[in-house]
Enzyme design. Structure first.
Site, PDB file in Angstrom:
ATOM      1  N   SER A 233       0.836  -1.199   0.000  1.00 63.02           N
ATOM      2  CA  SER A 233       0.000   0.000   0.000  1.00 63.02           C
ATOM      3  C   SER A 233       0.874   1.254   0.000  1.00 63.02           C
ATOM      4  O   SER A 233       1.631   1.481  -0.940  1.00 63.02           O
ATOM      5  CB  SER A 233      -0.971  -0.045   1.179  1.00 63.02           C
ATOM      6  OG  SER A 233      -1.981   0.938   1.050  1.00 63.02           O
TER       7      SER A 233
ATOM      8  N   HIS B  30      -8.623   0.397  -0.292  1.00 61.11           N
ATOM      9  CA  HIS B  30      -8.529  -0.498  -1.450  1.00 61.11           C
ATOM     10  C   HIS B  30      -9.887  -1.074  -1.848  1.00 61.11           C
ATOM     11  O   HIS B  30      -9.989  -2.226  -2.261  1.00 61.11           O
ATOM     12  CB  HIS B  30      -7.496  -1.598  -1.198  1.00 61.11           C
ATOM     13  CG  HIS B  30      -6.152  -1.062  -0.827  1.00 61.11           C
ATOM     14  ND1 HIS B  30      -5.341  -0.389  -1.712  1.00 61.11           N
ATOM     15  CD2 HIS B  30      -5.491  -1.048   0.362  1.00 61.11           C
ATOM     16  CE1 HIS B  30      -4.237   0.006  -1.099  1.00 61.11           C
ATOM     17  NE2 HIS B  30      -4.306  -0.368   0.164  1.00 61.11           N
TER      18      HIS B  30
END
Length: 373
Positions: free
Chosen positions: A147, A264
């Protein structure tokens, strides 16, 4: 590749809307260049070196959730770490080092703070590794970040400048915090039995939300971690449903993650434009080593690819398990590289252990807090 890549190395910086930020980035870039005259220019074709697997290294950069109060302790003596935190204070507008060292924890845990903190501390860990084992840096052929860790991996690879990347992380974190505040949501870590059907479980959770009158409910796999290990994210009501029906869904263990939103997933759609706007304004180059994208596990090929995938990453699941397969795929009897997790926590090492025990045997964690100064 030289370590100055961690601190940035571009001399021509495109304008930000925030003039103070671009001036700062220019000063940082000039300082970085003067400290390393051997760095190749932005237009030079990246070097591609082949190394025997046993002599190569891989760097993994952690993401949000790995932060803790006390990280950064004792690291100011290494390389550019002191300057990195000084620049961070100017870019962010607050004392990041003090927040990392002293907290308070509730502030460090906020998305808007912890993403820049993890980013800077991870690159500080690279400086420590370079001091203690410079060969590990020079031998690095591949990097990947989870991430927000992907930004640190790209800075290390020479694809992005430190200050510009930090500014992008700042915009990303602020927009993600704002999006999270709009909808009660979160992320649920799930370890399932082999017969568990995670996508169908998400469908059932969304149907439950519809029955509660929630319009366009979100519940989807946000992270592919390891076999039978997933993170599911979405509306709070969907996660409550999954926890209360875990036995029927063949989940062995569920745990809410200490994050403020459903990262996400489609709930992060409002973040895409702000981040895309910033990424169009900063200089991005082709990485000098292989850097793998969270979106599909594949290597970044060029600057446009980096821009597109970093924006897409916000609303796409992190395919970490697939990324590890890409990095560590080996023929029978072939050696594995040495892996260094650079940054707070050992989450990525634990995941590597579950995905590939042979690769994990060559794993080392480079911590971001020293027990002794």
């Amino acid at each position: 590749m030289t370590l100055s890549m961690t601190f940035g190395c571009c001399s021509k910086v495109r304008l930000f809307r925030n003039k103070a930020t671009v001036d700062l980035c220019r000063k940082l870039s000039d300082a970085a260049i003067s400290s390393d005259e051997t760095q190749s220019s932005a237009g030079e074709k990246p070097r591609r070196r082949r190394r025997a697997p046993g002599n190569a290294t891989v760097l993994l950069f952690p993401g949000q959730g790995s932060q803790f109060v006390g990280m950064g302790k004792g690291l100011l003596k290494y390389g550019n770490v002191k300057e990195m935190f000084a620049v961070a204070q100017k870019v962010l507008g607050y004392d990041l080092l003090s927040l990392c060292l002293n907290g308070p924890e509730k502030d460090l845990m906020k998305t808007v703070h912890c993403q820049p903190a993890v980013f800077v501390c991870s690159l500080a860990a690279v400086e420590r590794l370079n001091h203690e084992n410079p060969a590990a840096i020079e031998s690095c052929v591949t990097a990947a970040g989870f991430s927000v860790g992907e930004f640190a991996a790209l800075v290390f690879s020479g694809a992005m400048n430190f200050a510009e990347a930090l500014f992008a992380v700042k915009v990303r974190a602020e927009a993600m915090q704002k999006a999270s505040d709009q909808v009660p949501s979160g992320m649920l870590s799930v370890i399932g039995r082999p017969q568990a059907n995670y996508k169908y479980a998400c469908v059932q959770a969304r149907e439950h939300c519809l029955s509660l009158g929630i319009h366009e409910p979100v519940c989807a796999i946000a992270n592919y971690l390891f076999p039978d290990g997933r993170v599911i994210a979405g509306h709070k009501e969907a996660l409550d449903f999954l926890q209360s029906h875990s036995r029927e869904l063949k989940f062995m263990r569920t745990r809410l993650l200490p994050v403020s939103g459903a990262f996400h997933t489609a709930l992060m759609e409002p973040v895409v434009k702000p981040l895309s706007d910033v990424l169009r304004q900063i200089e991005i180059r082709r990485p000098e080593i292989s850097v793998h994208s969270n979106v599909d596990g594949k290597r970044y090929m060029h600057d446009k690819h980096v821009r597109n995938q970093l924006a897409k990453q916000l609303v796409s699941p992190v395919k970490w398990e697939q990324t590890l397969h890409e990095i560590y795929e080996r023929g029978q009897g072939q050696e594995f590289p040495h892996t260094y997790e650079v940054g707070p926590g050992r989450h990525l090492g634990s995941t590597l252990q579950k995905c590939n025990m042979k690769a994990f045997k060559n794993y080392t964690h480079v911590d971001v807090a020293l027990t002794e100064d």
